[in-house]
Design an enzyme around this catalytic site. Structure first.
Site, PDB file in Angstrom:
ATOM      1  NE  ARG A 182      -3.546  -0.220   2.518  1.00 46.37           N
ATOM      2  CZ  ARG A 182      -4.327  -0.577   3.533  1.00 46.37           C
ATOM      3  NH1 ARG A 182      -4.509   0.274   4.537  1.00 46.37           N
ATOM      4  NH2 ARG A 182      -4.910  -1.756   3.567  1.00 46.37           N
TER       5      ARG A 182
ATOM      6  CG  HIS B   3      -6.741  -0.866  -5.446  1.00 46.13           C
ATOM      7  ND1 HIS B   3      -5.527  -1.314  -5.002  1.00 46.13           N
ATOM      8  CD2 HIS B   3      -7.023   0.228  -4.680  1.00 46.13           C
ATOM      9  CE1 HIS B   3      -5.079  -0.534  -4.032  1.00 46.13           C
ATOM     10  NE2 HIS B   3      -5.981   0.410  -3.821  1.00 46.13           N
TER      11      HIS B   3
ATOM     12  CE1 TYR C 113     -21.300  16.300 -13.786  1.00 46.77           C
ATOM     13  CE2 TYR C 113     -20.149  16.381 -11.674  1.00 46.77           C
ATOM     14  CZ  TYR C 113     -21.324  16.413 -12.397  1.00 46.77           C
ATOM     15  OH  TYR C 113     -22.527  16.568 -11.759  1.00 46.77           O
TER      16      TYR C 113
END
Length: 757
Positions: free
Chosen positions: A45, A91, A135
């Site tokens: 991580r 993930h 968007y």
């Protein structure tokens, strides 16, 4: 009827163990599980891999975009599609965290070489967040393509995804030096990493140096890599020795300043224009901090800040007046704001064995190069396997061409033509299958010369690859050639590769004088007998202070000229000195304010003297018992209300005199209450910061009346009484000269009866 007796000392019966349950001490079980969690956080991580410089989330993002064919030449796709694929296939974490990681890969002010080409609102350097992923759109950049080059050539291993349905690469094989070029940051359990961005061209040149000389030392590497290269530009102002030490140990920090210049406004006025700010600083918060400095008047020479930025940064800093020193203004702002910051370097990464450790710059480059040589070997072996497969098929095609009629006959007449062809022409199973799968239209292309030409070309390529795999020297030459091609794309002469951050050692930090912080204005400081203090504007006639207004029964005690930039020193009979800021004194209207509200002065302690710190560099302090010494004025300045003990009078004595020392003075004159005058060399007085001092004059009765310093060659002067204002001078003081600590003799005729110089 019988009753079984229970032995009280017998151990209690143990319950039957539950399947899958293990009996273990709690502390060891907790530590083992926490260690597993910590290692998972570190390796999966938080820390980047030294070979490709990526964390798993970044690697999975780029891999998903590659599978979506979001190449630089293709169109954009919604980020929501990419994020959905990443969290659904590779993930299994929150969508917002994945999108935030994707946004950072697209920000040209966060990454030196962005890996994602974003379309839409991806945030800005002011600190505004990106638009929602429904968007925005994105595709890969050429840098990302270079970083993933070789994934189709078995350059690295693939591993199953978390659900085992698909595969993902363990790391990327590309030749781009991403770890150091783009940097990284992260916090794991018990460790962290922080790597600033660097210039790719410099890293490639350092790698070429290591290929030629694998034993090159840190100094040789530093001849190629001058320092970090931030996407936001700026200046690194550390010394070369400091930068070299940081890179040699893998730990340290870099001082990064904003880039600025002076812009002439006409008529001698100017503004300072900031065009680049330090890496990682949000411009909006920086402007707020600079505005707070103006509003709080922390820097009086700085009066206004304006943000006139558009696509380029332009922060206007306005000085108080044209006479302000520009360098002084900027050095002050560097200290007070984030126009100068420290960017840490902690080169803590996962090595090839997935073990976290701190590397030097040289070690990180060497580890990346070692990985690239492995990638080169795997790609070469993959190509060899492909060539072998193709040559096998070409051999079958040549046999089919030479026996084309017989092959057609077998296919037309035999129910199972494959085994017949294998037996008759000694073909392999793959060759026979390829011939049988050939379309009729392909028969016209089966020309022996073309087939043999292709085979010879492949044989030549195979020989070259085998020679490459068998020779370290050839591999180094090939690596240098490949890096040379990459250097052309990211060279210093390209818009993307040009260095943005200047590395130049700054001049030593200057002490910022108090005058820079305070408007320098003349004042007249007045202290009354009852301890009321005030500061009149301007230098008024101190002889006229009798006419100033005082409370009934009060009158003037001290009056002198000063500047608002001065520090006012007060000496108490206890031997403590107190410091007042001249610009903080109450105004001249009214009676002023009680002095004891400003400092913690003992109510019973008398005030010996009040004077500006600029009066003299050294002062002669003396107690009533005739002991004293010389002290530097800087040692009299106190930092708190409680003051500072300088003179420690003996029991029954008190601080009596604080007199400025003329820089040219070579003798001291001291007179006692018994009207005995003594003169001795000033060299016999010690210079101390604190203490009782030494005996100036010996008294049988009474104590010290006054003391002063003078130039022996000019004689001793004193004021004559009355309103004449005249002074008298005694040119020859040899008769009063004696050893320090002597009793002295009667003063010259005409010496004041009050025993004051």
């Amino acid at each position: 009827m019988t009753t079984d007796l229970i032995d009280p000392d017998a151990p209690a019966p143990q319950p039957d163990p539950i399947p899958g349950q293990t009996d273990a001490p709690f502390d060891s079980a907790l530590s083992e599980r926490y260690l597993v969690y910590a290692m998972s956080t570190i390796t999966a991580r938080s820390l980047p891999d030294v070979r490709d410089g990526l964390k798993p989330v970044h690697r999975r993002l780029l891999w998903a975009m590659r599978l979506l064919k979001l190449d630089p030449a293709q169109g954009y796709k919604k980020c929501a599609r990419v994020v959905g694929d990443v969290i659904g296939k590779y993930h299994p974490h929150g969508d917002q965290s994945v999108y935030d990681a994707m946004v950072r890969l697209a920000q040209d002010f966060a990454l030196r070489y962005p890996l994602v080409d974003g379309q839409g609102n991806f945030g800005n350097i002011d600190g505004d967040n990106a638009a929602a992923y429904r968007y925005t759109e994105a595709r890969l950049t050429q840098v990302a393509i270079d970083l993933m080059d070789g994934l189709d050539e078995n350059a690295t291993d693939l591993k199953p995804t978390y659900n085992g349905e698909e595969e993902e690469p363990e790391l990327f094989p590309g030749l781009f030096p991403n770890l150091l070029a783009n940097g990284a940051s992260g916090i794991a359990v018990g460790m962290a990493t922080s790597i600033p961005p660097h210039n790719a061209a410099e890293l490639i040149e350092a790698a070429l140096l290591l290929i030629d000389d694998p034993k090159a030392d840190d100094a040789a590497i530093m001849s190629k890599v001058s320092g970090p290269d931030f996407p936001t530009g700026g200046l690194v102002v550390d010394s070369a020795a400091s930068i070299a030490e940081t890179y040699a140990t893998g730990r340290g920090s870099f001082r990064v300043r904003a880039r600025w210049h002076i812009e002439d406004q006409g008529r001698g006025t100017w503004n300072a224009i900031v065009t680049e700010i330090p890496y990682g600083i949000q411009k909006g918060k920086l402007i707020e901090a600079l505005a707070a400095i103006v509003n709080d008047k922390k820097l009086p020479i700085f009066v206004d800040v304006r943000d006139e930025s558009d696509s380029e940064i332009r922060i206007v800093l306005e000085p108080r007046s044209r006479t302000v020193d520009a360098d002084l203004l900027m050095e002050s702002l560097f200290r007070l704001s984030d126009l100068e910051v420290r960017v840490p370097l902690n080169l803590n990464v996962l090595d090839a064995r997935r073990t976290p450790r701190v590397m030097s710059l040289r070690e990180a480059l060497s580890a990346w190069l070692d990985h690239q040589f492995i990638v080169l070997q795997r790609k070469s072996q993959h190509r060899l396997d492909k060539i072998a497969d193709r040559i096998e098929l070409l051999d079958g095609y040549i046999i089919a061409f030479l026996n084309l009629d017989r092959v057609i006959e077998i296919i037309r007449n035999e129910d199972e033509p494959k085994p017949v062809m294998i037996a008759e022409f000694e073909l392999t199973d793959r060759q026979a299958e390829a011939i049988l799968n050939m379309r009729l239209r392909s028969l016209r292309r089966l020309e022996e010369m073309e087939l043999r030409k292709e085979r010879d070309k492949l044989e030549e390529e195979r020989a070259g690859l085998e020679a490459l795999l068998g020779s370290d020297a050839r591999q180094r030459t090939r690596m240098k050639k490949d890096l040379g091609k990459l250097l052309i794309r990211y060279g210093q002469d390209t818009p993307l590769g040009k260095r943005r951050t200047t590395v130049a050692e700054a001049a030593p930090a200057r002490e910022i004088p108090l005058e820079a912080m305070i408007d320098r204005e003349p004042i007249t400081v007045i202290l009354s007998q009852r301890g009321w203090i005030r500061a009149m504007k301007g230098h008024i006639d101190t002889a006229g202070t009798e006419a100033l207004k005082f409370k009934e029964g009060d009158g003037p005690a001290f009056a002198f000229h000063a500047q608002t930039t001065d520090k006012i020193l007060l000496a108490a009979e206890t031997g403590r000195f107190y410091t007042l800021a001249a610009d903080k004194l109450p105004g001249g209207r009214g009676f002023g304010e009680p002095l004891r509200l400003m400092i913690d002065l003992d109510g019973e302690a008398g005030i010996v003297d009040l004077f500006p710190s600029s009066r003299a560099e050294r002062h002669l302090v003396a107690a009533s018992d005739g002991r004293g010494f010389i002290v530097r004025t800087a040692d009299l300045i106190a930092e708190t209300r409680k003051g500072k003990t300088v003179v420690t009078p003996r029991t029954g004595a008190r601080l009596s005199r604080v007199k400025p020392v003329d820089p040219a003075a070579d003798y001291v004159a001291v007179i006692g209450d018994n009207r005995r005058l003594l003169v001795f060399p000033i060299a016999e007085l010690p210079e101390m910061a604190r203490g009782q001092g030494v005996q100036l004059q010996r008294y049988r009765d009474g104590g010290l009346a006054d003391v002063t310093s003078f130039v022996m060659a000019q004689g001793l002067s004193w004021a004559m009484g009355g309103e004449s204002g005249r002074t008298r001078n005694e040119p020859d003081m040899a008769a009063w000269r004696a050893a320090r600590g002597a009793a002295g003799r009667m003063p010259p005729n005409g010496f004041p009866r009050d025993n004051q110089f």
